[in-house]
Design a protein around this motif. Structure first.
Motif, PDB file in Angstrom:
ATOM      1  N   ARG A   1     -13.829  -0.414  -8.074  1.00 29.95           N
ATOM      2  CA  ARG A   1     -14.699  -1.163  -8.989  1.00 29.95           C
ATOM      3  C   ARG A   1     -16.059  -1.436  -8.381  1.00 29.95           C
ATOM      4  NH1 ARG A   1     -10.201  -4.260 -10.252  1.00 29.95           N
ATOM      5  NH2 ARG A   1     -10.761  -5.739  -8.640  1.00 29.95           N
ATOM      6  N   ASP A   2     -16.024  -1.920  -7.123  1.00 29.97           N
ATOM      7  CA  ASP A   2     -17.280  -2.361  -6.513  1.00 29.97           C
ATOM      8  C   ASP A   2     -18.122  -1.206  -5.994  1.00 29.97           C
ATOM      9  OD1 ASP A   2     -16.248  -4.769  -7.054  1.00 29.97           O
ATOM     10  OD2 ASP A   2     -15.823  -5.358  -4.979  1.00 29.97           O
ATOM     11  N   ARG A   3     -17.479  -0.056  -5.820  1.00 22.71           N
ATOM     12  CA  ARG A   3     -18.166   1.110  -5.295  1.00 22.71           C
ATOM     13  C   ARG A   3     -19.062   0.797  -4.104  1.00 22.71           C
ATOM     14  NH1 ARG A   3     -17.013   4.906  -8.611  1.00 22.71           N
ATOM     15  NH2 ARG A   3     -16.464   4.398 -10.757  1.00 22.71           N
ATOM     16  N   PRO A   4     -18.498   0.303  -3.013  1.00 26.73           N
ATOM     17  CA  PRO A   4     -19.340   0.096  -1.836  1.00 26.73           C
ATOM     18  C   PRO A   4     -19.846   1.438  -1.324  1.00 26.73           C
ATOM     19  CG  PRO A   4     -17.037  -0.202  -1.286  1.00 26.73           C
ATOM     20  CD  PRO A   4     -17.094  -0.030  -2.763  1.00 26.73           C
ATOM     21  N   ASP A   5     -20.990   1.388  -0.652  1.00 24.40           N
ATOM     22  CA  ASP A   5     -21.537   2.642  -0.137  1.00 24.40           C
ATOM     23  C   ASP A   5     -20.691   3.168   1.014  1.00 24.40           C
ATOM     24  OD1 ASP A   5     -24.114   2.845  -1.687  1.00 24.40           O
ATOM     25  OD2 ASP A   5     -24.165   0.787  -0.920  1.00 24.40           O
ATOM     26  N   TYR A   6     -20.172   2.232   1.788  1.00 17.93           N
ATOM     27  CA  TYR A   6     -19.331   2.653   2.902  1.00 17.93           C
ATOM     28  C   TYR A   6     -18.113   1.742   2.995  1.00 17.93           C
ATOM     29  CZ  TYR A   6     -23.496   5.202   4.167  1.00 17.93           C
ATOM     30  OH  TYR A   6     -24.559   6.031   4.128  1.00 17.93           O
ATOM     31  N   VAL A   7     -17.022   2.325   3.434  1.00 23.22           N
ATOM     32  CA  VAL A   7     -15.851   1.513   3.732  1.00 23.22           C
ATOM     33  C   VAL A   7     -15.550   1.669   5.213  1.00 23.22           C
ATOM     34  CG1 VAL A   7     -13.395   1.151   3.339  1.00 23.22           C
ATOM     35  CG2 VAL A   7     -14.881   1.743   1.433  1.00 23.22           C
ATOM     36  N   VAL A   8     -15.446   0.562   5.892  1.00 26.66           N
ATOM     37  CA  VAL A   8     -15.108   0.572   7.309  1.00 26.66           C
ATOM     38  C   VAL A   8     -13.686   0.048   7.445  1.00 26.66           C
ATOM     39  CG1 VAL A   8     -15.647  -0.452   9.539  1.00 26.66           C
ATOM     40  CG2 VAL A   8     -17.496   0.215   7.986  1.00 26.66           C
ATOM     41  N   MET A   9     -12.889   0.703   8.270  1.00 30.26           N
ATOM     42  CA  MET A   9     -11.483   0.298   8.352  1.00 30.26           C
ATOM     43  C   MET A   9     -11.087  -0.109   9.767  1.00 30.26           C
ATOM     44  SD  MET A   9      -7.989   2.056   7.155  1.00 30.26           S
ATOM     45  CE  MET A   9      -8.150   3.694   7.809  1.00 30.26           C
ATOM     46  N   TRP A  10     -10.404  -1.219   9.860  1.00 33.39           N
ATOM     47  CA  TRP A  10      -9.808  -1.671  11.120  1.00 33.39           C
ATOM     48  C   TRP A  10      -8.290  -1.713  10.903  1.00 33.39           C
ATOM     49  CZ3 TRP A  10     -14.463  -1.623  13.105  1.00 33.39           C
ATOM     50  CH2 TRP A  10     -14.654  -1.932  14.457  1.00 33.39           C
ATOM     51  N   GLY A  11      -7.671  -0.583  11.022  1.00 32.74           N
ATOM     52  CA  GLY A  11      -6.243  -0.529  10.715  1.00 32.74           C
ATOM     53  C   GLY A  11      -5.443   0.006  11.880  1.00 32.74           C
ATOM     54  N   TRP A  12      -4.139  -0.084  11.764  1.00 34.13           N
ATOM     55  CA  TRP A  12      -3.229   0.405  12.808  1.00 34.13           C
ATOM     56  C   TRP A  12      -1.886   0.624  12.140  1.00 34.13           C
ATOM     57  CZ3 TRP A  12      -2.951   3.273  16.611  1.00 34.13           C
ATOM     58  CH2 TRP A  12      -2.140   3.106  17.751  1.00 34.13           C
ATOM     59  N   GLY A  13      -1.223   1.668  12.559  1.00 34.24           N
ATOM     60  CA  GLY A  13       0.096   1.911  11.983  1.00 34.24           C
ATOM     61  C   GLY A  13       0.009   2.488  10.584  1.00 34.24           C
ATOM     62  N   VAL A  14       1.006   2.130   9.791  1.00 32.08           N
ATOM     63  CA  VAL A  14       1.126   2.746   8.474  1.00 32.08           C
ATOM     64  C   VAL A  14      -0.052   2.414   7.584  1.00 32.08           C
ATOM     65  CG1 VAL A  14       2.384   0.863   7.361  1.00 32.08           C
ATOM     66  CG2 VAL A  14       2.764   3.205   6.623  1.00 32.08           C
ATOM     67  N   MET A  15      -0.735   1.339   7.895  1.00 29.79           N
ATOM     68  CA  MET A  15      -1.881   0.954   7.085  1.00 29.79           C
ATOM     69  C   MET A  15      -2.907   2.084   7.007  1.00 29.79           C
ATOM     70  SD  MET A  15      -4.577  -2.096   7.755  1.00 29.79           S
ATOM     71  CE  MET A  15      -6.233  -1.898   7.088  1.00 29.79           C
ATOM     72  N   ASN A  16      -3.106   2.797   8.122  1.00 29.00           N
ATOM     73  CA  ASN A  16      -4.083   3.879   8.139  1.00 29.00           C
ATOM     74  C   ASN A  16      -3.741   4.966   7.131  1.00 29.00           C
ATOM     75  OD1 ASN A  16      -5.402   2.618  10.190  1.00 29.00           O
ATOM     76  ND2 ASN A  16      -4.456   3.832  11.808  1.00 29.00           N
ATOM     77  N   GLN A  17      -2.516   5.434   7.205  1.00 27.19           N
ATOM     78  CA  GLN A  17      -2.139   6.535   6.310  1.00 27.19           C
ATOM     79  C   GLN A  17      -2.275   6.121   4.862  1.00 27.19           C
ATOM     80  OE1 GLN A  17       1.152   5.957   8.437  1.00 27.19           O
ATOM     81  NE2 GLN A  17      -0.235   6.660  10.021  1.00 27.19           N
ATOM     82  N   VAL A  18      -1.819   4.920   4.568  1.00 24.45           N
ATOM     83  CA  VAL A  18      -1.860   4.491   3.175  1.00 24.45           C
ATOM     84  C   VAL A  18      -3.305   4.358   2.713  1.00 24.45           C
ATOM     85  CG1 VAL A  18      -1.247   2.645   1.593  1.00 24.45           C
ATOM     86  CG2 VAL A  18       0.370   3.376   3.315  1.00 24.45           C
ATOM     87  N   ALA A  19      -4.140   3.805   3.575  1.00 24.22           N
ATOM     88  CA  ALA A  19      -5.535   3.623   3.175  1.00 24.22           C
ATOM     89  C   ALA A  19      -6.172   4.965   2.876  1.00 24.22           C
ATOM     90  CB  ALA A  19      -6.298   2.902   4.279  1.00 24.22           C
ATOM     91  N   ILE A  20      -5.949   5.934   3.755  1.00 21.38           N
ATOM     92  CA  ILE A  20      -6.592   7.226   3.543  1.00 21.38           C
ATOM     93  C   ILE A  20      -6.042   7.903   2.292  1.00 21.38           C
ATOM     94  CG2 ILE A  20      -6.846   9.522   4.550  1.00 21.38           C
ATOM     95  CD1 ILE A  20      -6.980   7.967   7.297  1.00 21.38           C
ATOM     96  N   GLN A  21      -4.739   7.764   2.105  1.00 21.35           N
ATOM     97  CA  GLN A  21      -4.128   8.309   0.890  1.00 21.35           C
ATOM     98  C   GLN A  21      -4.714   7.652  -0.356  1.00 21.35           C
ATOM     99  OE1 GLN A  21      -1.399  10.722   0.757  1.00 21.35           O
ATOM    100  NE2 GLN A  21      -2.254  10.727  -1.305  1.00 21.35           N
ATOM    101  N   GLU A  22      -4.825   6.331  -0.315  1.00 23.47           N
ATOM    102  CA  GLU A  22      -5.355   5.631  -1.483  1.00 23.47           C
ATOM    103  C   GLU A  22      -6.823   5.979  -1.706  1.00 23.47           C
ATOM    104  OE1 GLU A  22      -3.881   3.942  -3.711  1.00 23.47           O
ATOM    105  OE2 GLU A  22      -2.034   3.108  -2.896  1.00 23.47           O
ATOM    106  N   ALA A  23      -7.562   6.124  -0.614  1.00 21.31           N
ATOM    107  CA  ALA A  23      -8.965   6.514  -0.753  1.00 21.31           C
ATOM    108  C   ALA A  23      -9.038   7.841  -1.475  1.00 21.31           C
ATOM    109  CB  ALA A  23      -9.614   6.611   0.618  1.00 21.31           C
ATOM    110  N   ALA A  24      -8.148   8.750  -1.068  1.00 19.71           N
ATOM    111  CA  ALA A  24      -8.126  10.044  -1.752  1.00 19.71           C
ATOM    112  C   ALA A  24      -7.739   9.853  -3.210  1.00 19.71           C
ATOM    113  CB  ALA A  24      -7.145  10.976  -1.060  1.00 19.71           C
ATOM    114  N   ASN A  25      -6.768   8.989  -3.452  1.00 20.15           N
ATOM    115  CA  ASN A  25      -6.318   8.782  -4.827  1.00 20.15           C
ATOM    116  C   ASN A  25      -7.437   8.265  -5.724  1.00 20.15           C
ATOM    117  OD1 ASN A  25      -3.801   9.574  -4.090  1.00 20.15           O
ATOM    118  ND2 ASN A  25      -2.899   7.522  -4.061  1.00 20.15           N
ATOM    119  N   VAL A  26      -8.206   7.310  -5.229  1.00 19.93           N
ATOM    120  CA  VAL A  26      -9.272   6.788  -6.079  1.00 19.93           C
ATOM    121  C   VAL A  26     -10.549   7.624  -5.942  1.00 19.93           C
ATOM    122  CG1 VAL A  26      -8.369   4.443  -5.901  1.00 19.93           C
ATOM    123  CG2 VAL A  26     -10.233   5.141  -4.413  1.00 19.93           C
ATOM    124  N   ARG A  27     -10.423   8.721  -5.207  1.00 23.46           N
ATOM    125  CA  ARG A  27     -11.542   9.638  -5.029  1.00 23.46           C
ATOM    126  C   ARG A  27     -12.742   8.983  -4.394  1.00 23.46           C
ATOM    127  NH1 ARG A  27     -11.131  13.997  -9.720  1.00 23.46           N
ATOM    128  NH2 ARG A  27      -8.941  14.396  -9.337  1.00 23.46           N
TER     129      ARG A  27
END
Ligand SMILES: Nc1ncnc2c1ncn2[C@@H]1O[C@H](COP(=O)(O)OP(=O)(O)OP(=O)(O)O)[C@@H](O)[C@H]1O
Ligand SMILES: Nc1ncnc2c1ncn2[C@@H]1O[C@H](COP(=O)(O)OP(=O)(O)OP(=O)(O)O)[C@@H](O)[C@H]1O
Ligand SMILES: [Mg+2]
Ligand SMILES: [Mg+2]
Lengths: 278, 272, 406, 328, 358
Positions: C194-220
């Protein structure tokens, strides 16, 4: 008065034979100290005795329900039709035709009365029609259940639950029924009725009964043969008619004195206990 | 009927007092099931009042109403002359009403002694802190109550199983322990739900003796449900008969025994 | 022997990250033993102890290994680090928390025993912003940057730095916490969509990383604009999203890939001899490299210590001195067969954190490789240093620590 | 339509979808609880185990390779073949049935008639055991699971909603598949539990083990059956979640997301699991959307529980659970 | 032969309701106390203190606390981790706000604060029962952890969100922080454990304990015979919270010294303490000790056996550890569903009968 005891001439084969069994609970509590009994086919055998004598334990040993109470048969043998019974799954025992009506009702609380009855037919392989017919038969024995067929069993009264437990056992069309205190908590009329049913099932369908009962009076009236259990031992046995005449049985189990029935008010200051073994 | 205001005298010469508990037009429903229909009766000081009736008639429900566990939709309970406001069951118990249960309701995980001790909760007053330190008041109170409990235990002759976990006891002894627990509360009104179910004659005799002695020695009023007609006829002073939630009889054992409705609905054949 | 305990985690929720790191750490010591005959002739001994990323087990591991003459601890867990900071201080054993742990430990004046060179979290945060500044010609005013972070002490680390930086550079910062373990991030990604930020910065570890990247791909969400910290930039984080993860970036403080002479030695002396700690298939993976890098820095510090004190059998105290005097010029790395493997840096008494040089890596889904796409660049010390000073000062005050290095 | 409202609608829809995914996990719990009164803590680990086994079979991994290598030396890892996903799923189901049988023979059989908390504890032991075995068997590194379920935004919905609201809704294809699968599963299971003889027997067992035995219901059979079905449900949940996040330890933690669902829907109700899932999914997503930003976010974990708690205060047996019978 | 109660007559009811009615037990108890207080402090080293004894002592307190709730009062709780966190953060706030006050006071106060929080979360137990309640307590677990993570006031606004125990002493002996000697930390925890165990024992053998057990065994009947369920349940929550709070406070301040709430007091902690209680034996103080000892020692023993003795890779050992712990839990439950304490009782009963069986 109904008197089944004069049918003692049935020299039927021994269906169930309990041979000198010992039962221990929790690895330490010795409850049965060598109990032996024989249940002839087509008979009604009564197991009498005071509280904690071990009647329930004996029945559970036969139906193999001890296991889940952390009890085990450590000595002796139990044979049904000559076949050794322990180490068999309780379900297997039922399939062999031996079903127990447990003391204290044990209805399936969340199931309706009718569903409870239907669970009794679990092991049956014959068609829906037969099962339906038996259901009607149970309802005809216990009209009260028909009224309450859709209620959850957990909400029925104590007596109604007892009827459910009985009816459930009948639904499995057993060959032998182990009845644990069927009269407990039932109105007098119903006690007569239930024993009437036992008797008619026994006579009409040849179902064998092993009956643990406190109500010695009624039990000896309907049974053919009786065993008296005390502290885990059989202390006396004989045809029901004989037991009824035995003076000790009369006094301690039937509550009769020479002048006939004693009033419960009169026992107040009178107290004597006799034990065959102690 | 004996309904003089100030009580009556029984055949064996005991004096029965005024009304302690009165049920007025009680109706209790569970969804569609009407367990009790417009029933009224009373219990008098010092008497043994029996409630009988076929299975499912609503007897246990009636005791539950008295205990405050079921709240009737209609009707009133008068205790010691005053209408009783709606109360939680434990508040009812505090008023001196103790009971036993049809399906034994002992605390299975506790020893007999502890079970009976719970009966004396009304008399336990020390605070948590004092109990935590187990000194002074707490210890004294514990000892005093223990003495009272031991009396009950002696009276009911269950000394030998004092320390046994109740789960291991046979049915009959459990019933006796339950009675002990109720007696330990030193109640003014004792409700017994089928105290003799599952007992043989000898044990019933014992139980009868206990009940009579309690009634006699402590003047405890007793209401009891029982299916053994012998017991009911011998012990009780007056009997209420229920059927399908309705009252079909009320009177002395003899009156009830000869009541045709009662015979039809309950007794089957006339009992001697 | 020179003892290097390895508090690893090969089980539990973070095993996927813990395994390659522990393998790399152990294998490098094996390599040094096999190839060089040890450190200055003394064999290195790695004692591995499984922590399962659990602080209590960490304590048990520490207590059971410290008596063996442990020279330096590398706990690979911020939680365990916090526990060990006071304990190691009392026992006089150095602690190396490379790219994690307590950021303000970079202040050697207060934390005499703790080292977090060559880079810390705040360097990471600043490095990402520096990179974005470069990308945008030095101006990111008005840009929207979202921080997606693991809702724990670790994940919250960069917030202060980023807040400072957003004041300085005028970008808009929004923060999106993800609760442990992070399998369900629908809400966060719907918001990003919704907010369409210009950049997303991630501080993740473990399964959170995979899910975030997958979801990023999902929402394109455009992957090039999605940048993780170095703990969110390993192969296993991106592999499960497949081709869609192409272009994802992660900041780093060491080089990636297999193209280093040292790996040939590793193959020859360790893997082929059957001495590898793991299955030997992790070589070149980002986290393997990181583990190996940590081991290399430890070995070099030990060598420095040996030279300084003129003895082969160094004590933890000597090791500490060695770490404090460590110099890592490019020439030294090349000599070790690891050219440009990390930034060149020196450690000093005041600065235990190194210069804070970080680079950017990017994932190529087709070749399934990470590659370094920028040089190791300086981070914004002007912003970071005051934060370090402030935090370490409060620690010093709480624990009555006299500043050193005077 | 105001923008916020449209967003809220999107959040609601996604909440529903997430709820379905929770419900898939919750279903496994319900089954076993319904059939034995056991609160099966191991359900999450079973999902993990099932997913790992599936991946392992698909990739032709050698089970216990690491252990074998460590004990005997050597470097075996793979058989060198891969198996098509359909076949692998069938094989995995077979493994889950085997597991169910082992659980019955080795554990549950010996605990017939024990109190619920003891049985609960046993399943915790089982969870540990299974987790260890799963790791030993297939290794604890992360694995990618792809059985061909589409993932990513559903373009059709995106376009359609864009044309209606001027804002395209995001709905994940995976979620749509999950919804369909869940609907099928629930229908099947409801029919099984309510209308078949085994279903009735199963409920009887839950009420009273001893009495069930006494009428000849074979606990062995019922429990193996139910654990197998629960294993199958775990596999389905494992596939869905594993596709999303890769197969790894954290998969076992999805059980925690299922618990509030279970509580709200009622431990004994299969439709309850779905309805509970939907309510929790929508509730937590909306809360995070509306209130989350004000309190700093990451509220989903606890909010689900608090929401369920609120429902319970009014209905202590959950929305569809069997009424707790209180009598004396 | 030496284990006898015959001949060990009681002449008063006080004697009969004492903690160890059998003489042999009583002596053994004194012996254990003597060793714990008079021997161990002199032989203890860092490893034993930090890796084994401190966690054992602290978990014992937590297990006793939870046992009161679960084992005695029958209210299954999965919120232990959260409640321990309350104790930890409370003691942290007290320590930093009033550095001059004795740690004894801080720890007790932390227990008190936890008791209050616990009571608040115990309120739903009036309506919610069994596993529903267990799951409901998870709300406390997750909410509390979230709260401590979220609100900076709790961690004194530190940059990392972790809390660190500053150095504090009792009568001049340092007992928190890195410079605390092993024996002092041990002693400090031991005193609290002894205190907690005695309090728990006194409460459980008296009226309060009986009302708890009555509620546990049959809550409806209990209410009908006069137990006020609200009071019984809430006192159980309070006492349990008090003990768990103390253990959380010690866990943070004396044992770990620094914690991050999500990691140290997460849901796993709740389960761990519950395991201890169940494996040890529900409704048994001794069981709480046994359970804590079992679960603290087992992993260490397995690790030593696997890694140090067998020389296996740590990951295989770690996986085996799971398998073995899980297997043992199941094994013990099958052997004796009522826990180690019951196993012990049965053993004693057999011993009492020995050499005659039955
Ligand atoms: N699960 C058990 N664990 C330990 N002891 C038990 C158990 N069940 C029964 N007992 C003991 O076994 C003895 C015999 O009990 P049983 O129930 O067989 O008696 P009963 O003859 O059926 O008595 P009742 O008429 O009261 O039912 C009793 O002393 C009882 O205490
Ligand atoms: N809580 C309840 N919910 C629904 N129905 C109930 C409930 N309690 C009792 N009933 C119903 O009310 C009727 C009266 O039950 P009650 O237990 O009072 O009978 P009773 O007279 O004690 O019979 P018994 O002699 O068999 O014990 C029964 O039909 C029972 O099913
Ligand atoms: Mg019996
Ligand atoms: Mg009744």
């Amino acid at each position: 008065m109904l008197d089944a005891a004069n049918t003692t001439d049935v020299q039927a084969e021994t269906l169930l034979e309990v041979n000198n069994i010992e039962v221990i609970y929790n690895h330490v509590i010795l409850v049965l100290k060598g109990v032996s009994l024989k249940v002839p086919k087509g008979g009604i055998t009564a197991l009498l005795g005071g509280n904690g004598a071990g009647k329930t334990t004996t029945l559970k040993a036969v139906s193999n329900l001890l296991h889940s109470e952390r009890g085990e048969v450590t000595k002796g043998s139990i044979k049904y039709r000559g076949e050794v019974m322990h180490d068999q799954d309780p379900a297997e025992v039922v399939r062999k035709g031996v079903i127990q009506v447990m003391e204290g009702r044990h209805c399936f609380e969340h199931l309706t009365v009718e569903e409870n009855l239907m669970t009794g037919a679990y092991t049956r392989a014959d068609g829906k029609g037969d099962i339906q017919r038996d259901l009607e038969m149970v309802y005809s024995y216990f009209p009260r259940l028909k009224e309450r067929r859709k209620s959850q069993a957990g909400y029925t009264s104590g007596g109604e639950q007892q009827m459910v437990a009985m009816g459930r056992a009948l639904m499995s069309r057993p060959e032998t029924i182990l009845l644990d205190e069927p009269s407990m908590g039932l109105a007098p009329q119903l006690v007569e009725q239930i024993f009437g049913i036992v008797k008619s099932i026994n006579e009409n369908e040849g179902v064998t009964f092993l009956l643990a009962e406190q109500n010695t009076n009624v039990a000896l009236r309907f049974a053919h043969y009786g065993y008296i259990l005390e502290s885990g031992r059989v202390v006396m046995d004989g045809p029901a008619a004989e037991l009824r005449e035995n003076p000790d049985v009369k006094e301690f189990y039937l509550g009769m004195s020479d002048e006939g029935r004693k009033s419960f008010r009169d026992v107040r200051s009178y107290r004597r206990r006799k034990r065959w073994l102690s | 009927m004996k309904d003089m205001e100030e009580g009556y005298v029984t055949e064996d010469g005991r004096k029965i007092g005024g009304v302690v508990m009165e049920m007025k037009n009680i109706t209790l429903r569970f969804g569609g099931v009407v367990a009790i229909k417009d029933i009224s009766f009373d219990i008098r000081q010092g008497e043994i009042r029996a409630i009988i009736g076929p299975n499912g008639a609503g007897k246990s429900s009636m005791l539950n109403v008295i205990s405050g566990f079921y709240v009737p939709q209609e009707g009133q309970v008068l205790y010691q002359g005053k209408p009783r406001p709606q109360m939680r069951p434990y508040e009812v118990a505090r008023q001196g009403i103790a009971r036993t249960f049809q399906n034994i309701a002992l605390f299975e995980g506790m020893s007999v002694l502890d079970n009976v001790m719970t009966g004396r909760l009304n008399y336990m007053k020390t605070g948590l802190l004092s109990q935590a330190l187990w000194k002074g008041k707490a210890e004294k109170e514990e000892t005093e109550n223990r003495e009272a409990v031991e009396k009950v235990i002696d009276f009911l002759e269950i000394q030998h199983i004092r320390k046994t976990p109740v789960a291991r006891l046979p049915y009959g002894l459990k019933k006796r322990v339950e009675l002990a627990r109720a007696l330990a509360a030193e109640p003014s009104l004792l409700l017994l739900d089928e105290p003799m179910a599952g007992m043989n004659v000898e044990e019933k005799e014992d139980m009868s003796r206990f009940i009579l002695d309690v009634n006699d020695e402590f003047g405890t009023t007793i209401a009891l449900i029982e299916h053994d007609m012998g017991v009911v006829m011998d012990l009780s002073d007056r009997v209420v008969v229920m059927d399908y939630g309705k009252k079909i009889g009320d009177g002395t054992p003899d009156e009830v025994r000869n009541n045709q409705d009662v015979i039809d609905a309950y007794l089957g054949v006339a009992h001697d | 022997d020179l003892v290097f305990p390895s508090l690893s985690y090969r089980t539990g929720p973070y095993a996927a990250g813990g395994i390659p790191f522990a393998d790399g750490y152990a294998d490098y010591f094996t390599l040094v033993n096999e190839r060089d005959g040890g450190i200055g002739g003394v064999k290195a001994k790695v004692i591995e102890c499984e922590t399962g990323y659990n602080t209590e087990k960490g304590v048990e591991c520490y207590e059971s290994t410290k008596g063996e003459g442990a020279l330096v601890y590398q706990p690979l867990s911020t939680g365990i680090t916090y526990q060990l900071i006071p304990k190691t201080a009392a026992d006089g054993i150095p602690l190396h928390t490379m790219g994690y742990g307590r950021t303000s430990a970079a202040n050697g004046k207060v934390f005499g025993n703790v080292f977090n060179y060559p880079a810390n979290y705040w360097d990471g945060a600043s490095g990402i912003i520096t990179y974005l500044l470069d990308e945008n010609g030095g101006d990111i005013k008005g840009k929207k940057i979202a921080l997606l972070y693991h809702n724990s002490a670790y994940g919250k680390e960069p917030i202060r730095t980023l807040e400072e930086l957003s004041k300085k550079h005028g970008f808009e910062l929004s923060t999106l916490p993800v609760d442990h373990p992070g399998q369900e991030q629908k809400s966060q990604w719907l918001q990003i969509r919704r907010d369409r930020p210009d950049y997303v910065v991630m501080w993740g570890w473990g399964v959170m990383n995979q899910v975030a990247i997958q979801e990023a791909a999902n929402v394109r969400y455009p992957m090039e604009n999605f940048i993780g910290v170095w703990w969110s930039g390993a192969e296993h984080d991106v592999l499960s999203a497949g081709a869609k993860a192409n272009g994802y970036k992660a900041v780093t403080f060491h080089n990636v890939g297999r193209d280093f002479p040292v790996f040939d030695d590793m193959q020859k002396y360790v893997v082929d001899k059957g001495l590898a700690a793991g299955a030997g298939d992790q070589i070149g993976n980002v986290l393997y490299n990181r583990g190996m890098y940590a081991a290399m820095l430890a070995v070099e510090a030990a060598k420095t210590a040996q030279e300084m004190h003129g003895t082969k059998d160094i004590t933890p105290a000597m090791m500490r001195d060695g770490m404090e005097a460590l110099e890592m010029p490019e020439a030294r790395m090349s000599a070790l067969g690891m050219p440009y493997f990390g930034p060149s840096f020196n450690v000093s008494c005041e600065n235990h954190g190194g210069p804070g040089l970080v680079g950017m890596t990017q994932w190529n889904a087709e070749t399934k490789t990470w590659s370094l796409i920028s040089d190791f660049q300086k981070t914004d010390t002007a912003v970071i240093q005051p934060l370090i000073e402030a935090d370490s000062a409060s620690y010093a005050a709480e624990n009555n620590i006299e500043p050193r290095c005077n | 339509m105001p923008e916020q409202l449209i967003f809220a609608m999107e959040v609601t829809l996604n909440g529903l979808m997430a709820g379905v995914l929770y419900a898939l996990v919750a279903l496994g719990f319900v089954l076993i609880y319904k059939a034995s009164g056991i609160f099966n803590y191991a359900q999450g680990v079973m999902a993990l185990f099932a997913a790992m086994t599936l991946v392992g079979i698909m990739n032709g991994q050698v089970p216990f390779a690491h252990l074998i290598n460590a004990v005997f030396g050597g470097h075996i890892t793979h058989f060198g073949w891969t198996i098509p996903s359909f076949l692998a799923v069938i094989l995995t189901v077979a493994v889950m049935v085997l597991l169910a049988w082992l659980v019955q023979v080795l554990v549950m059989k010996h605990l017939v008639g024990q109190e619920p908390i003891i049985l609960f504890m046993a399943t915790i032991g089982l969870a540990y055991f299974l987790e260890g075995v799963a790791d030993l068997m297939w290794g604890s590194e992360i694995k990618t699971l792809d059985v061909g379920i589409p993932q990513g935004i559903n373009l059709w919905i995106d376009e359609t909603t864009y044309n209606i609201f001027g804002y395209g809704f995001f709905i994940d294809n995976l979620d749509i598949v999950a919804t369909v699968v869940a609907a099928l599963l629930v229908t099947g299971l409801v029919i099984f539990a309510q209308y078949t003889k085994q279903g009735r027997a199963m409920r009887a067992v839950a009420d009273d083990h001893q009495a069930a035995l006494s009428v000849g219901i074979s606990l062995n059979f019922i429990w193996v059956l139910v654990w197998s079905v629960a294993g199958f449900v775990a596999l389905v949940a494992g596939i869905m979640w594993g596709t999303k996040s890769g197969v790894q330890f954290s998969l076992s933690l999805i059980a925690l997301k299922a618990l509030p669902v279970l509580m709200l829907g009622g431990f004994t109700s299969i439709p309850g699991a779905i309805v509970g899932g939907l309510i929790i999914g929508v509730g937590e997503k909306l809360f995070e959307f509306a209130i989350g930003p004000m309190v700093g976010g990451a509220t989903e974990n606890w909010f689900a529980y608090v929401l369920a708690l609120l429902f319970l205060v009014f209905r202590p047996q959950g929305l569809f659970g069997e009424k707790i019978i209180e009598r004396v | 032969m030496f284990y006898r109660e015959a001949g060990d007559f009681k002449v008063s009811y006080q004697d009969d309701s004492q903690t160890f009615p059998i003489k042999f037990d009583r002596y053994r108890y004194y012996a254990v106390l003597a060793v714990a207080f008079l021997v161990i402090p002199f032989v203890i080293n860092d490893y034993w203190a930090n890796a084994i004894l401190l966690p054992f002592l602290i978990y014992s307190i937590a297990a006793i606390g939870l046992n009161i709730l679960v084992g005695y009062c029958g209210q299954v709780s999965l919120g232990t981790g959260g409640f321990m966190a309350v104790g930890a953060y409370a003691v942290y706030k007290f320590m930093t706000a009033f550095p001059e006050v004795s740690m004894f006071v801080h720890v007790l106060l932390a227990g008190g604060v936890t008791a209050l929080v616990c009571v608040a979360f115990g309120l739903p137990s009036l309506r919610i029962k069994g596993f529903y309640l267990a799951v409901a307590t998870l709300a406390a677990q997750f909410f509390l952890v979230w709260l401590f993570n979220r609100v900076p006031w709790f961690y004194n606004y530190s940059a990392s969100g972790q809390i660190n125990a500053p150095e504090r002493d009792v009568f001049g002996i340092v007992i928190t922080g890195p410079n605390a000697p092993a024996w002092a930390t041990y002693f400090f925890c031991l005193i609290f454990l002894t205190f907690c165990a005695i309090v728990a024992r006194n409460l459980t053998r008296g009226t309060t304990g009986r009302t708890w057990m009555a509620i546990r065994d049959m809550d409806i009947a209990a209410e009908i015979i006069g137990v006020n369920p609200l009071k019984a349940k809430l006192t159980a929550f309070a006492v349990s919270g008090f003990l768990i709070g103390i253990s959380g406070a010690l866990f943070f301040s004396v044992y770990l010294g620094a914690v991050e709430v999500g990691e140290a007091f997460g849901i796993n902690k709740s389960f761990l303490v519950l395991f201890m209680v169940i494996i040890g034996g529900l409704g048994s103080i001794f069981g709480s000790f046994a359970g804590a000892a079992f679960l603290v020692l087992l992993p260490v023993v397995l690790k030593v056996l696997g890694v140090d003795v067998m020389g296996w890779p740590t990951d295989i050992v770690a996986h085996f550890q799971l398998v073995i712990v899980g297997g043992l839990i199941v094994f013990f439950l099958i052997a004796e569903p009522h826990g180690l304490a019951q196993l012990w009782r049965v053993a004693k009963e057999k011993l009492r009968l020995w050499p005659f069986p039955h």
